[in-house]
Scaffold this active site. Structure first.
Site, mmCIF file in Angstrom:
data_model
loop_
_atom_site.group_PDB
_atom_site.id
_atom_site.type_symbol
_atom_site.label_atom_id
_atom_site.label_comp_id
_atom_site.label_asym_id
_atom_site.label_seq_id
_atom_site.Cartn_x
_atom_site.Cartn_y
_atom_site.Cartn_z
ATOM 1 N N SER A 99 -15.396 62.366 -59.940
ATOM 2 C CA SER A 99 -15.380 61.909 -58.555
ATOM 3 C C SER A 99 -16.552 60.993 -58.260
ATOM 4 C CB SER A 99 -15.406 63.110 -57.596
ATOM 5 O OG SER A 99 -16.714 63.623 -57.486
ATOM 6 N N GLY A 100 -16.514 60.424 -57.046
ATOM 7 C CA GLY A 100 -17.586 59.573 -56.574
ATOM 8 C C GLY A 100 -18.614 60.326 -55.770
ATOM 9 N N ASP A 101 -18.499 61.645 -55.693
ATOM 10 C CA ASP A 101 -19.461 62.452 -54.952
ATOM 11 C C ASP A 101 -19.553 63.810 -55.627
ATOM 12 O OD1 ASP A 101 -21.215 63.340 -52.880
ATOM 13 O OD2 ASP A 101 -20.243 61.972 -51.488
ATOM 14 N N ASP A 102 -20.120 64.792 -54.941
ATOM 15 C CA ASP A 102 -20.331 66.105 -55.547
ATOM 16 C C ASP A 102 -19.008 66.716 -56.013
ATOM 17 O OD1 ASP A 102 -23.063 65.901 -54.794
ATOM 18 O OD2 ASP A 102 -22.558 66.664 -52.801
ATOM 19 N N SER A 109 -19.707 62.992 -62.544
ATOM 20 C CA SER A 109 -19.998 62.310 -61.289
ATOM 21 C C SER A 109 -21.355 61.615 -61.421
ATOM 22 C CB SER A 109 -20.016 63.306 -60.124
ATOM 23 O OG SER A 109 -20.194 62.625 -58.904
#
Length: 478
Positions: free
Chosen positions: A260-263, A294
């Protein structure tokens, strides 16, 4: 006589031919029926099985990837609401590409996706109703006003399952990401799955792609199982968190793979003065066998919205690859709340910026009305039995002046530094704690106690109630 005999034989031959033809036709029909039954038979493990089941096709669903099925979903679920009792109901989504906007679930209900079923999130904003901000946040995250309803949504529900044979939910989020970057959003982006004020939830065996924002968001809910989920989004997509338990009790996250692009997992409980007032913590959370990629965020993040409190989080058998940080605690002056009784063991990390990161200076406030005297309590943080390689910095542990973060315990941890690692592998300010068997040598605020004296960062030996729940084997034919 001979002519009569020949005529008789011709009749017999025709009769035999007709009988053979009928037999063959019946055989093909039987085989066809058998094939149909096999192709629509499925089974899964669930918190409950259902007595009533229908297919989306029965309500006009068209799986061509172009026709909107929002009304078909709504009609099917409305029909099944008459079975809103403990015997329950189930909506089967067959193979196909099913374009749809937001739709809401009901209690005692299962949504099941065939392995070749793909839910495609509609690009028509009219198919996304706007609802009020969450009370523990006080405003939307992307914009101060309300928020778009999640693709699969529910509130005040009991006994809900969203599952499948690894069927797919594609949020088609690129349009939302562009609007976010261009600051054109009037309301907060929708999530893929959100259940509010609900109890007994199962989300399992699905692939989630390209969410507009967060992927799975149980909030103000309890007794939750999230298992066997694959989540994939571009690593630069904004705020595409994987799984965000938010003000939830008794939750289990197992066997999940997240890019993902976040946590990958973000544990939350409300934002600043709104979260403090709402006062609903996240507690009793188990995370097991999680794999995370990530590069710009954390494997497991606690906060930054943690104003209602986070307590008793147990994570084990965690793998992080090309991820910014392993375990990250994010908070700030004005958050209030607490993060305490956190336990992590058997974690493997490959190519990381930080193995451990705790910051008391995260910022990002809901508004300017937060209480500057609301200081967070961070204590009893336990990490043990970990290996990390190709790490730029072992740890950045930054508490708050006059509000030190205490009882930090790190034991049996080996961190191999990258070729271009920071000269100082540990940075520590306003923290207190102990270590044992940690390489490279930690900062002075985390003195080595020796293997005989340290408590070894104990991991609880008891089981949480969610671990005692046994799933039932459910099987159906439609």
């Amino acid at each position: 006589m001979e002519l009569l005999w020949k005529s008789h034989m011709m009749k017999v031959i025709k009769l035999v031919y007709v009988l053979l033809l009928v037999t063959l036709m019946n055989s093909k029909v039987s085989e066809s029926k058998k094939e149909k039954i096999i192709s629509t038979s499925f089974e899964y493990n669930g918190i409950n099985c259902r007595a009533n089941s229908v297919s989306l096709k029965d309500f006009g669903g068209v799986g061509d990837g172009k026709t909107s099925n929002t009304k078909a979903f709504q009609s099917a679920i409305s029909h099944l609401s008459k079975y809103d009792s403990e015997e329950g109901s189930q909506l089967y989504v067959p193979a196909g590409k099913w374009l749809t906007g937001s739709f809401s679930l009901i209690s005692h209900f299962t949504l099941y996706l065939h392995k070749d079923a793909v839910l495609l999130a509609s690009q028509d904003v009219k198919e996304w109703p706007v609802i009020k901000p969450l009370p523990s946040y006080g405003r939307g995250r992307d914009a101060a006003a309300g928020r778009y309803t999640s693709l699969i949504f529910g509130t005040n529900l009991t006994d809900v399952i969203v599952t499948g044979d690894n069927g797919t939910i594609d949020g088609q989020g690129s349009k939302w990401w562009q609007q976010f970057h261009q600051k054109k959003l009037k309301y907060t982006r929708p999530y893929l799955i959100e259940l509010m004020f609900s109890d007994n939830i199962q989300i399992s065996n699905l692939t989630l792609l390209n969410s507009p924002s967060w992927n799975i968001h149980p909030v103000y809910s309890s007794n939750i199982i999230i298992k066997g989920i694959t989540i994939i989004a571009p690593i630069r997509s904004p705020n595409t968190d994987g799984i965000n338990p938010d003000s939830c009790t008794n939750t289990k996250i197992e066997d999940c793979y997240i890019v993902s692009g976040d946590d990958c997992v973000a544990v939350k409980s409300g934002w600043d003065e709104y979260g403090i007032k709402f006062g609903w913590p996240t507690k009793q959370l188990v995370i097991r066998r999680l794999t995370c990629i990530s590069p710009y965020s954390a494997t497991i993040a606690l906060g930054s919205e943690m104003s209602g409190g986070i307590q008793d989080v147990r994570a084990e058998d965690i793998t992080a690859v090309h991820t910014e940080s392993g375990i990250r605690i994010k908070t700030a002056v004005g958050r209030g709340g607490y993060v305490k009784d956190i336990y992590v063991k058997r974690m493997t990390m490959h190519t990381m910026k930080w193995a451990f990161w705790i910051t008391g200076n995260y910022g990002s406030h809901a508004d300017k009305n937060y209480d500057h005297n609301a200081l967070p309590e961070i204590k009893n943080i336990n990490y043990r039995d970990m290996v990390a390689e190709d790490v730029a910095m072992a740890a950045n542990l930054e508490g708050i002046s006059n509000d030190p973060f205490t009882q930090i315990c790190i034991s049996n941890v080996t961190i191999s530094m990258a070729a271009k690692a920071k000269k100082q592998p540990w940075t520590c300010n306003d923290i207190e704690g102990i270590t044992s068997g940690v390489t490279p040598k930690p900062c002075g605020l985390l003195p080595d106690q020796g293997t005989e004296k340290i408590k070894d960062c104990d991991f609880p030996s008891d089981y949480l109630p969610i671990d005692m729940l046994e799933l039932k084997k459910c099987s159906y034919s439609i």
